[in-house]
Write a protein that holds these residues in place. Structure first.
Motif, mmCIF file in Angstrom:
data_model
loop_
_atom_site.group_PDB
_atom_site.id
_atom_site.type_symbol
_atom_site.label_atom_id
_atom_site.label_comp_id
_atom_site.label_asym_id
_atom_site.label_seq_id
_atom_site.Cartn_x
_atom_site.Cartn_y
_atom_site.Cartn_z
ATOM 1 N N ASP A 88 0.849 -1.185 0.000
ATOM 2 C CA ASP A 88 0.000 0.000 0.000
ATOM 3 C C ASP A 88 0.886 1.237 0.000
ATOM 4 O OD1 ASP A 88 -0.125 1.203 2.999
ATOM 5 O OD2 ASP A 88 0.168 -0.973 2.992
ATOM 6 N N SER A 133 -2.037 1.947 -3.957
ATOM 7 C CA SER A 133 -0.989 0.933 -4.095
ATOM 8 C C SER A 133 0.313 1.542 -4.571
ATOM 9 C CB SER A 133 -1.407 -0.132 -5.112
ATOM 10 O OG SER A 133 -2.541 -0.811 -4.665
ATOM 11 N N ALA A 160 -5.405 -5.634 -6.833
ATOM 12 C CA ALA A 160 -5.653 -4.871 -5.622
ATOM 13 C C ALA A 160 -6.705 -5.583 -4.789
ATOM 14 C CB ALA A 160 -6.123 -3.475 -5.982
ATOM 15 N N ASN A 183 -6.855 -0.017 0.237
ATOM 16 C CA ASN A 183 -6.671 0.627 -1.060
ATOM 17 C C ASN A 183 -7.974 1.057 -1.718
ATOM 18 O OD1 ASN A 183 -7.567 -1.812 -2.056
ATOM 19 N ND2 ASN A 183 -6.404 -1.487 -3.931
ATOM 20 N N THR A 217 -2.181 5.880 -6.149
ATOM 21 C CA THR A 217 -1.434 4.726 -6.649
ATOM 22 C C THR A 217 -0.290 5.184 -7.538
ATOM 23 O OG1 THR A 217 -3.234 3.162 -6.420
ATOM 24 C CG2 THR A 217 -1.637 2.674 -8.141
ATOM 25 N N TYR A 230 -1.828 -4.599 -13.682
ATOM 26 C CA TYR A 230 -2.406 -4.287 -12.378
ATOM 27 C C TYR A 230 -3.919 -4.222 -12.533
ATOM 28 C CZ TYR A 230 -3.358 -1.529 -8.140
ATOM 29 O OH TYR A 230 -3.834 -1.071 -6.934
ATOM 30 N N GLU A 259 -7.495 -3.232 -10.559
ATOM 31 C CA GLU A 259 -8.123 -2.683 -9.363
ATOM 32 C C GLU A 259 -9.630 -2.826 -9.464
ATOM 33 O OE1 GLU A 259 -8.087 1.524 -8.660
ATOM 34 O OE2 GLU A 259 -8.580 1.992 -10.729
#
Ligand SMILES: Nc1ncnc2c1ncn2[C@@H]1O[C@H](COP(=O)(O)OP(=O)(O)O)[C@@H](O)[C@H]1O
Ligand SMILES: [Mg+2]
Lengths: 472, 250
Positions: free
Chosen positions: A152, A191, A207, A215, A222, A234, A236
């Motif tokens: 985080d 993040s 995430a 988060n 991020t 990534y 989220e």
């Protein structure tokens, strides 16, 4: 307010350290509204280095001095009451919603999506912990062996201050816009991802797996740094609706894609229907780097989000694929920003929007080509689907070209579902909702194909759910 | 199965009366033909049985299995077992044939049957009707030839297995071999599912030589003016419709 010297600030901060012993003042940080002192206190509570405190204070001043945007849905936007918002919530005190407060429609959606009990409580903000720790730990160990940092943002700042300091706020400076300034002043959570040179992260960093790392905060921040030749994806968010007691969500995401790296950032956001989702997402891509934003916006009251890609190095490429789903009472104001500043750069934007009932979807796009961007190419395709006569869509493209040999195309289509199309599908047994869902399914198929399997399945299921009862 | 009483209907947007009191009945397992010149109201009748929102019933009743269905939503008529093969199937860009069948078959097949199995059956059926598998990736009816549309509309009878199938001008746009092929599989299906009732709508008798209908009806100006057996169809084949029109006027 006149500028104060850094020295003065430092002095103030020193004093606040003592103030925290005073329970009354300590409490004040968590009360609604914002001022400069509160910004400093937030930083001190988190035990941040001084440069971050200064960064926050500077950002706060920018936030105050900037007027509200005069474009977009100002009618909804101006309803935000900045004095009525909690800007910092002690992590252990956050998520104190009771299950009873969670709206029925959200509970129903959890049911229908088959979200496990533990996750439901988390997503609804009832618990702060999501029991995926075990899974997460093994992933984290694998990553650590490769030198990948995935944590985080608060921890990132504590443990890797040099890297954070080098990049934080360089892609989205606080001056960028009022909400980026606000985020910069009061950010929490988000993040921090760092991928060392030539490391290819084989699994998407989700995430979702590390949800307990705060988060999904209100002002998450991020930062993703992909070193030369590295690769990372990534993800989220999730398709399940996220119930939040905070009505204003203003995140900032910064991506730095160094030469020859590849970064893909996937978002599926389904905020509850009272949330303002005002997000600044931006990436810079250096020589031959490739950046992709894949972005689905489903819930919220008002979303304003324009993922950006700055192609700064020769041969850099960018791709933005987005879907916005606006139901009655919702406005999805989404779009993209592509800036080409180097030769042989290219980008494609595919934006799909669906408006249901009186829902409104807007596309706001900027393509800017600098003189340096010889032989560059941009293709923008915006497709809007209107499901009902009251549905609305608007397109606001801006194209600014300073390089005559750049090839820019912009195409926009609007489709509607006719009564006879609906009748035809109904004559094969589909209800009007199912018929519309089928049409949407086809409309966003190319987007869904980009998602990892489990997300694709959930996405289709979610659209079907969203359509249930929305026709009438 | 289907009973229609003094059915009158108009085009909603134009306030134009098209059906002027249609009466007829189709029993379980019967095959009927409705004949009539272009513009006599045959397709409109099919659409009104299916519930097309373009039209409004101004008088009369439609019963399906003894239930009044005048106000029933189209999809409920479909799931109760009425199927209409459109004379002019609607184009739906963006919806592939594969997605279309994935959604519609859910309404007619048990949840226990895995979709890949259903899909395999559909591909086989398409093959029988002369449609190659890769058509599944094309958008529904978009850019399909007249023949392709007819084959796919007819083939869906075998997919949804309705109690009552109305096939509107299934012969137009098909060459003679195509028509023979379609009729062959429909007849084969009816043999295997003898409870199925079928209404063939056609404005010309080419189709009839391949069928053995229980009854033939002639429609003129939104009314069924004459009903009979195959011999009526033969008469029309020889004499056309004008003698009938004349006999109505007098
Ligand atoms: N949706 C419509 N709008 C306007 N006129 C229509 C509509 N549907 C049918 N009609 C008219 O009604 C009459 C009967 O049409 P139709 O039922 O298609 O005849 P058939 O199928 O026997 O050729 C024609 O004059 C046609 O133009
Ligand atoms: Mg017709």
């Amino acid at each position: 307010m006149e500028d104060r010297s850094v020295l003065e600030l430092r002095e103030m901060a020193e004093n606040y350290k003592y103030d925290f012993k005073d329970p009354y003042l300590y409490k004040e940080v968590f009360e609604k509204g914002l001022d400069e002192e509160k910004v400093i206190k937030i930083s001190k509570i988190k035990g941040e280095p001084e440069w971050m405190t200064e960064f926050r204070v500077n950002a706060y001043r920018i936030f105050i001095s900037k007027p509200m945007p005069t474009w977009g849905n100002t009618e909804i936007l101006n309803k935000i009451n900045f004095d009525d918002i909690h800007y910092y919530v002690r992590p252990e005190e956050d998520h104190k919603t009771s299950w009873d407060e969670v709206p029925e429609y959200i509970k129903k959606t959890f049911d229908r999506l088959g979200i496990p009990e533990a996750e439901r409580k988390f997503l609804a903000g009832v618990t702060a912990q999501y029991e995926s720790e075990v899974v997460y730990h093994s992933i984290r160990e694998d990553l650590a062996k490769q030198g990948v940092i995935f944590t985080d943002m608060d921890t990132g700042l504590k443990e890797y201050p040099e890297i954070v300091r080098k990049y934080f706020g360089t892609v989205v400076p606080p001056e960028d816009n009022k909400f980026a300034a606000l985020n910069s002043a009061v950010w929490s959570g988000g993040s921090f991802v760092y991928v060392p040179p030539n490391v290819k992260v084989s699994i998407p960093l989700q995430a979702y797996f590390r949800i307990n790392a705060k988060n999904m905060g209100q002002f998450e921040r991020t930062l993703i740094i992909a070193e030369e030749g590295s690769e990372v994806t990534y993800i989220e968010g999730c398709t399940a609706p996220v119930y939040s007691s905070h009505s204003l969500h203003s995140a900032v995401v910064e991506i730095i894609a160094l030469p020859n790296s590849k970064v893909q950032y996937i978002t599926i956001q389904n905020w509850s229907r009272d949330v303002y989702n005002l997000v600044t997402k931006r990436s810079v891509a250096y020589e031959n780097a490739k950046v992709g934003w894949i972005d689905a916006n489903i819930g919220s009251l008002l979303t304003m989000k324009y993922p950006s890609i700055y192609l700064l190095g020769e041969g850099a490429r960018g791709e933005i694929i987005s879907v916005a789903f606006a139901k009655t009472g919702q406005h999805q104001d989404a779009g993209s920003k592509i800036v080409l500043a180097a030769p042989n750069t290219s980008a494609t934007v595919t934006s799909k929007s669906i408006s249901v009932g009186s829902g409104r979807a807007s596309y706001r796009g900027l393509v800017k080509v600098y003189k340096e961007a010889k032989n560059s190419k941009v293709n923008v395709q915006c497709d809007a689907l209107l499901l009902d006569p009251e549905s609305r869509t608007d397109t606001y493209p801006v194209i600014e070209v300073h390089q005559p040999n750049a090839a820019i195309t912009h195409e926009a289509t609007v489709s509607k579902i006719s009564e006879q199309q609906l009748y035809y599908l109904m004559s094969r047994g589909l209800s009007p909702e199912e018929a519309k869902t089928l049409i949407i399914h086809g409309f966003i198929e190319n987007f869904v194909k980009e998602l990892p399997m489990e997300y694709a399945v959930e996405m289709n299921r979610l659209i079907a759910l969203e359509m249930e009862g929305s026709v009438g | 199965m289907l009973k229609i009483r003094d059915l009158k209907a108009k085009v909603k947007s134009l306030d134009k009366q098209i059906l002027n009191g249609v009466d007829f009945e189709v029993k379980k397992g019967e095959i009927h033909c409705i004949m009539g010149k272009n513009g006599s109201g045959k397709s409109t009748l099919g659409h009104i049985i299916m519930g097309n929102p373009d039209y409004e019933i101004t008088d009369g009743q439609i019963y399906f299995e003894n239930e009044l269905i005048n106000d029933l939503p189209t999809n409920e008529r479909a799931t109760k077992g009425i199927y209409l093969a459109f004379q002019n199937p609607i184009e739906i860009p963006g919806v592939t044939l594969a997605n279309f069948f994935r959604y519609t078959t859910k309404k007619f097949y048990s949840e226990d049957i895995p979709y890949p199995k259903i899909r395999k059956q559909i591909v086989e059926l398409l093959g029988k009707f002369g449609i190659p598998e890769d058509t599944m990736r094309r958008y529904l009816n978009e850019g399909f030839s007249g023949g392709e549309r007819k084959r796919i509309e007819a083939m869906q009878v075998l997919v949804y297995k309705p109690k009552l199938a109305i096939l509107d001008e299934i012969d137009s746009g098909l060459d003679i071999d195509g028509l023979k092929n379609v009729v062959k599989y429909i007849n084969e299906y009816v043999e295997q599912n003898p409870d199925t009732s079928i209404i063939f709508i056609t404005h010309y008798s080419r189709l009839l030589q391949y069928l053995s209908p229980n009854m033939v009806h002639v429609m003129i100006n939104g009314k069924i003016v004459l009903s009979g057996d195959m011999s009526l169809a033969k008469e029309i084949d020889e004499k056309g419709y004008s003698w009938l029109e004349d006999s109505i006027k007098t």
